[in-house]
Design an enzyme around this catalytic site. Structure first.
Site, PDB file in Angstrom:
ATOM      1  N   GLU A  70       0.841  -1.210   0.000  1.00 51.07           N
ATOM      2  CA  GLU A  70       0.000   0.000   0.000  1.00 51.07           C
ATOM      3  C   GLU A  70       0.863   1.243   0.000  1.00 51.07           C
ATOM      4  OE1 GLU A  70      -3.033  -0.036  -1.217  1.00 51.07           O
ATOM      5  OE2 GLU A  70      -3.657  -1.381   0.378  1.00 51.07           O
ATOM      6  N   HIS A  71       0.531   2.149  -0.908  1.00 55.11           N
ATOM      7  CA  HIS A  71       1.277   3.406  -1.079  1.00 55.11           C
ATOM      8  C   HIS A  71       2.731   3.132  -1.469  1.00 55.11           C
ATOM      9  CE1 HIS A  71      -1.906   6.171   0.201  1.00 55.11           C
ATOM     10  NE2 HIS A  71      -2.285   5.168   0.975  1.00 55.11           N
TER      11      HIS A  71
ATOM     12  N   GLY B  31     -12.556   2.806  -1.881  1.00 55.54           N
ATOM     13  CA  GLY B  31     -11.210   2.252  -2.000  1.00 55.54           C
ATOM     14  C   GLY B  31     -11.156   0.981  -2.828  1.00 55.54           C
TER      15      GLY B  31
ATOM     16  N   SER C 142     -13.343   2.276  -7.939  1.00 54.21           N
ATOM     17  CA  SER C 142     -14.464   2.511  -8.865  1.00 54.21           C
ATOM     18  C   SER C 142     -14.114   3.630  -9.845  1.00 54.21           C
ATOM     19  CB  SER C 142     -15.737   2.852  -8.094  1.00 54.21           C
ATOM     20  OG  SER C 142     -15.538   4.026  -7.344  1.00 54.21           O
TER      21      SER C 142
ATOM     22  N   ASP D 228      -4.001   0.534  -9.612  1.00 61.15           N
ATOM     23  CA  ASP D 228      -5.416   0.273  -9.885  1.00 61.15           C
ATOM     24  C   ASP D 228      -5.622  -0.059 -11.362  1.00 61.15           C
ATOM     25  OD1 ASP D 228      -5.384   1.147  -7.329  1.00 61.15           O
ATOM     26  OD2 ASP D 228      -6.367   3.062  -7.712  1.00 61.15           O
TER      27      ASP D 228
ATOM     28  N   LYS E 144     -12.348  10.375  -3.413  1.00 58.12           N
ATOM     29  CA  LYS E 144     -11.080  10.664  -4.070  1.00 58.12           C
ATOM     30  C   LYS E 144     -10.925  12.153  -4.349  1.00 58.12           C
ATOM     31  CE  LYS E 144      -8.118   7.565  -6.484  1.00 58.12           C
ATOM     32  NZ  LYS E 144      -8.005   6.580  -7.491  1.00 58.12           N
TER      33      LYS E 144
HETATM   34  C1  GLA Z   1      -4.949   4.641  -4.602  1.00 53.73           C
HETATM   35  C2  GLA Z   1      -4.096   4.941  -5.813  1.00 53.73           C
HETATM   36  C3  GLA Z   1      -3.085   3.817  -6.055  1.00 53.73           C
HETATM   37  C4  GLA Z   1      -2.287   3.488  -4.792  1.00 53.73           C
HETATM   38  C5  GLA Z   1      -3.222   3.309  -3.597  1.00 53.73           C
HETATM   39  C6  GLA Z   1      -2.478   3.138  -2.309  1.00 53.73           C
HETATM   40  O1  GLA Z   1      -5.764   3.535  -4.846  1.00 53.73           O
HETATM   41  O2  GLA Z   1      -4.899   5.113  -6.950  1.00 53.73           O
HETATM   42  O3  GLA Z   1      -2.236   4.154  -7.117  1.00 53.73           O
HETATM   43  O4  GLA Z   1      -1.336   4.469  -4.550  1.00 53.73           O
HETATM   44  O5  GLA Z   1      -4.126   4.392  -3.472  1.00 53.73           O
HETATM   45  O6  GLA Z   1      -1.732   1.975  -2.326  1.00 53.73           O
END
Ligand code: GLA
Length: 446
Positions: A38-39, A138, A141, A185, A229
């Site tokens: 994540e991140h 998260g 979508s 994503d 978002k």
């Molecule tokens: C969002 C962003 C991804 C990623 C995640 C965190 O979904 O679109 O690119 O950075 O947060 O892992």
């Protein structure tokens, strides 16, 4: 050509909204959950997501007037939109759903022009859009709308773009909406495979399918906190991106390397350094301070405050927690590599443990969890999950648990009793069982 029944109502809606003959295209782009990593993506480190069986669907047809006309299948939710194809497409107000389609069209216009195409050769399109991915949760979508729109625009214009390239292109294109996201994503959405998680590496993008054990699944539960978002969450996300960039600059200087863009670029140059050594360097360079002011952060990146803000689309004046953020990213990168190897080898318990550690790091060092997510994760573990964590950017949205298929219903019942139903928390549309599903696709219908 026959088209699967999931498109039948949408085709009807399309024919009612845009009565005309000629070929139509049906495209579909799924959401995703992220198992771990994540991140890490915008830092150039790997992620391990999987596509889910919930998707955005678009039925579309070309237009000759250079306009893009959009209808939401459930008009009560999102109003109709119409815009013209242009070299620079002006965004709607922040948060408008039409911006995700504009992002895709702008990305493909840029791509076509860069390849020597003429703007006037591009055709517009009429679209009816539908989807069943929970929004602001998260599960990606919004990326699914961007990818589905890009696939639709590519189809009506006969642009042949390979999936991997499309994943890179749409990741870049989504910056149009103001979030400085990475490429996870889009990669999950376009490259996902049934029964497989994806270990995705970046710059350049590479996706390696990893079989997901047959008798396991993911139970996903919404924290009831929206993860929009746009607005504050977008600022908080972009701030994380900037905090990591400041870390890269400090480290590059300390190591005497030329400026690098991402933490992973440094790691590639210095493969022998482990996370602790990077953190010790950071500690030394910042005199052990946990936070850096904005003025200094900008200077460290070799930018004035204005340019710094613009580059990372930052909001309010803030403090930059460089040390903690880098600690999360460097250790998460390591966990992701280990989790991919463990999953590959069928060591599911180890994957679960790494997911637990990931959540602790996301909540502590990266500060992207919230009390509801922590509560859900705690309940999931208490009820026998092998591992549990938030998924996606955080700040609300879904938590996921890795469980045996045979235990999924029991876990759902426990969450219904222990989490939903309290303080008016609704469970409707918020509790799912996922297995890795296929990525995006499309076909022509005459
Ligand atoms: C969002 C962003 C991804 C990623 C995640 C965190 O979904 O679109 O690119 O950075 O947060 O892992």
């Amino acid at each position: 050509m026959a088209v699967s029944s999931e498109f039948s109502p949408l085709l009807e809606r399309f024919r009612a909204a845009f009565p005309r003959g000629g070929p139509l295209w049906c495209v579909r782009a799924p959401g995703r959950i992220n198992l771990i990593g994540e991140h890490t993506d915008y830092n150039g480190f790997p992620v391990m997501p999987m596509a889910i069986d919930r998707a955005v669907r678009i039925v579309c047809a070309p237009r000759s007037d250079g306009a893009v006309e959009l209808r939401d299948a459930n008009e009560a939710d999102y109003g109709p939109r119409r815009f013209g194809i242009a070299r620079r497409i002006e965004p709607y107000e922040a948060g408008d759903w039409g911006n995700y389609v504009k992002a895709a069209v702008q990305g493909l216009v840029d791509h076509a022009v860069a390849a020597g195409g003429r703007l006037s050769d591009l055709r517009g399109m009429s679209c009816v859009v539908d989807g069943d991915i929970p929004v602001e949760a998260g599960l990606s979508s919004s990326t699914a709308v961007v990818v589905a729109s890009a696939l639709a625009f590519a189809r009506v214009n006969g642009l042949h773009i390979r999936r991997r390239r499309m994943a890179e292109l749409t990741a870049e294109a989504e910056h149009y909406v103001g979030t400085r996201g990475g490429g996870m994503d889009q990669a999950a959405c376009l490259l996902g495979e049934e029964g497989k998680a994806l270990k995705v590496d970046f710059f350049p993008l590479r996706a390696q399918p990893v079989p997901f054990p047959r008798d396991f699944c993911i139970v996903a539960a919404h924290s009831t906190v929206n993860a929009r978002k746009s607005g504050g969450r977008r600022e908080a996300y972009n701030q994380r991106v900037a905090e990591c960039a400041v870390g890269v600059h400090i480290l590059a200087r300390a190591l005497g390397t030329p400026p690098q863009r991402r933490l992973a670029d440094l790691a590639r140059l210095q493969p022998d350094l482990c996370p602790d050594e990077y953190l010790a360097l950071l500690h030394r360079e910042t005199g052990g301070r946990q936070e850096v002011g904005e003025e200094e952060a900008a200077r460290l990146c070799g930018l004035g405050k204005r340019a710094f803000r613009a580059r990372y689309a930052l909001g309010r004046d803030g403090l930059f927690k460089v040390m903690a953020r880098c600690r999360h990213v460097l250790t998460e990168a390591d966990r992701t590599e280990r989790a991919a190897r463990a999953l590959e080898a069928g060591r599911v318990e180890e994957v679960g443990r790494l997911m637990d550690e990931s959540h602790a790091s996301c909540a502590g060092d990266y500060e992207v969890s919230c009390p509801e997510l922590d509560e859900l994760v705690g309940l999931m573990r208490k009820e026998g999950a092998l591992g549990a964590r938030l998924t996606g950017a955080g700040f609300g949205g879904f938590a996921i648990a890795l469980v045996r298929l045979a235990d999924a219903e029991r876990l759902k019942k426990s969450l219904l009793a222990g989490f939903y139903g309290r303080d008016g928390r609704q469970a409707e549309g918020r509790l799912f069982v996922f297995r890795p599903a296929r990525g995006s696709g499309g076909r022509k219908v005459s």
